[in-house]
Design a protein around this motif. Structure first.
Motif, short mmCIF file in Angstrom:
data_model
loop_
_atom_site.label_atom_id
_atom_site.label_comp_id
_atom_site.label_asym_id
_atom_site.label_seq_id
_atom_site.Cartn_x
_atom_site.Cartn_y
_atom_site.Cartn_z
N SER A 33 0.92 -1.18 -0.03
CA SER A 33 0.07 -0.07 -0.08
C SER A 33 0.78 1.27 -0.06
CB SER A 33 -0.77 -0.10 1.20
OG SER A 33 -0.29 0.15 2.30
N PHE A 34 0.45 2.24 -0.51
CA PHE A 34 0.97 3.49 -0.48
C PHE A 34 1.07 4.26 0.95
CE2 PHE A 34 1.08 8.26 -0.61
CZ PHE A 34 2.28 8.21 -0.93
N ALA A 35 -0.07 3.80 1.69
CA ALA A 35 0.31 4.10 2.92
C ALA A 35 1.53 3.96 3.68
CB ALA A 35 -1.13 3.98 3.61
N SER A 36 1.77 2.53 3.52
CA SER A 36 2.75 1.92 4.33
C SER A 36 4.20 2.45 3.70
CB SER A 36 2.90 0.32 3.98
OG SER A 36 3.04 0.23 2.71
N VAL A 37 4.25 2.81 2.48
CA VAL A 37 5.55 3.35 1.74
C VAL A 37 5.70 5.03 2.36
CG1 VAL A 37 6.60 4.22 -0.19
CG2 VAL A 37 5.50 1.67 -0.19
N ARG A 38 4.42 5.60 2.28
CA ARG A 38 4.39 6.96 2.81
C ARG A 38 5.01 7.07 4.20
NH1 ARG A 38 -1.08 8.76 2.79
NH2 ARG A 38 -0.88 7.61 4.82
N ASP A 39 4.56 6.21 5.02
CA ASP A 39 4.92 6.11 6.57
C ASP A 39 6.72 5.86 6.38
OD1 ASP A 39 2.60 6.38 7.33
OD2 ASP A 39 2.39 4.29 7.95
N VAL A 40 7.25 5.15 5.78
CA VAL A 40 8.56 4.95 5.47
C VAL A 40 9.47 6.20 5.07
CG1 VAL A 40 10.61 3.75 4.42
CG2 VAL A 40 8.43 2.13 5.26
N ILE A 41 9.09 6.60 3.93
CA ILE A 41 9.32 7.78 3.40
C ILE A 41 9.43 9.00 4.39
CG2 ILE A 41 8.96 9.66 1.64
CD1 ILE A 41 9.98 7.03 0.03
N HIS A 42 8.17 9.08 5.01
CA HIS A 42 8.10 10.29 6.12
C HIS A 42 9.02 10.00 7.23
CE1 HIS A 42 4.18 12.24 5.02
NE2 HIS A 42 4.78 12.00 3.86
N LYS A 43 9.35 8.79 7.54
CA LYS A 43 10.14 8.51 8.72
C LYS A 43 11.81 8.71 8.29
CE LYS A 43 10.25 4.29 10.26
NZ LYS A 43 10.09 2.93 10.99
N PRO A 66 12.60 21.23 5.29
CA PRO A 66 13.11 20.35 5.99
C PRO A 66 13.48 20.49 7.71
CG PRO A 66 14.70 21.26 4.85
CD PRO A 66 13.36 21.88 4.58
N THR A 67 13.36 19.31 8.31
CA THR A 67 13.75 19.46 9.67
C THR A 67 15.45 19.37 9.98
OG1 THR A 67 13.19 17.12 10.16
CG2 THR A 67 11.67 19.14 10.77
N ASP A 68 16.07 18.58 8.99
CA ASP A 68 17.24 18.46 9.09
C ASP A 68 18.17 19.56 7.70
OD1 ASP A 68 20.03 17.67 8.80
OD2 ASP A 68 19.61 15.72 9.17
N THR A 69 18.64 20.37 8.46
CA THR A 69 18.92 21.39 7.26
C THR A 69 20.52 21.55 7.05
OG1 THR A 69 19.22 23.10 9.35
CG2 THR A 69 17.30 23.10 8.16
N CYS A 98 14.90 15.62 5.34
CA CYS A 98 15.80 16.52 4.16
C CYS A 98 15.19 16.77 3.09
CB CYS A 98 17.04 15.31 3.94
SG CYS A 98 18.16 15.25 5.38
N HIS A 99 14.45 15.71 2.71
CA HIS A 99 13.74 15.89 1.32
C HIS A 99 12.45 16.71 1.38
CE1 HIS A 99 16.82 14.12 -1.17
NE2 HIS A 99 17.00 13.41 -0.24
N SER A 100 12.37 17.76 1.81
CA SER A 100 11.13 18.66 1.83
C SER A 100 11.35 20.12 1.71
CB SER A 100 10.70 18.29 3.41
OG SER A 100 9.50 19.19 3.68
N ALA A 101 10.32 20.83 1.39
CA ALA A 101 10.42 22.12 0.97
C ALA A 101 10.57 23.03 2.52
CB ALA A 101 9.10 22.84 0.60
#
Length: 124
Positions: free
Chosen positions: A40-50, A60-63, A55-58
């Motif tokens: 499911s995309f939901a399970s992949v989204r959870d991994v990607i978010h974690k 990012p929490t890690d700069t 870093c890979h965000s407009a």
């Protein structure tokens, strides 16, 4: 004549480090799927978010690596799908991502992402 004890102590230390490294790398179990289940995309989204979004965000929490390294962000499902092949290559095939303090991605999570991409990277 005291040297054999030194070698034994050294080898014991190396063995202890190897055991500790194995136990730390094992970590908590990742989600598992029967080979007949689709990912499911939901399970992949959870991994990607974690593992990736810090870093890979407009925003990012890690700069440490700047805003969206490689100009790749995973802020939306569509962005994740757009970069699905690149995600598979970098995090499943080559193990090049994630890096730094986020590098502890279990093989089961990598396999989950790889299966999702191989199944067509659907957003359902």
């Amino acid at each position: 004549e005291g040297r054999p004890h030194g070698k034994l102590a050294f080898l014991s230390g190396v063995a202890a480090l190897l055991v500790a490294a194995f136990l730390v790398s094992a970590g908590p179990p990742a989600p598992t799927l029967d080979s007949s289940d689709t990912v499911s995309f939901a399970s992949v989204r959870d991994v990607i978010h974690k593992r990736c979004l810090s870093c890979h965000s407009a925003t990012p929490t890690d700069t440490n690596y700047g805003r969206s390294p490689g100009e790749v962000d995973f802020d939306t499902p569509e962005a994740i799908r757009k970069h699905a092949q690149r995600i598979r290559i970098r995090s499943v095939d080559s193990l090049g991502m994630p890096i730094g303090p986020h590098a502890e991605m279990p093989r089961a999570e990598r396999d989950l992402v790889g299966r999702w991409v191989n199944e067509g990277a659907e957003l359902k």
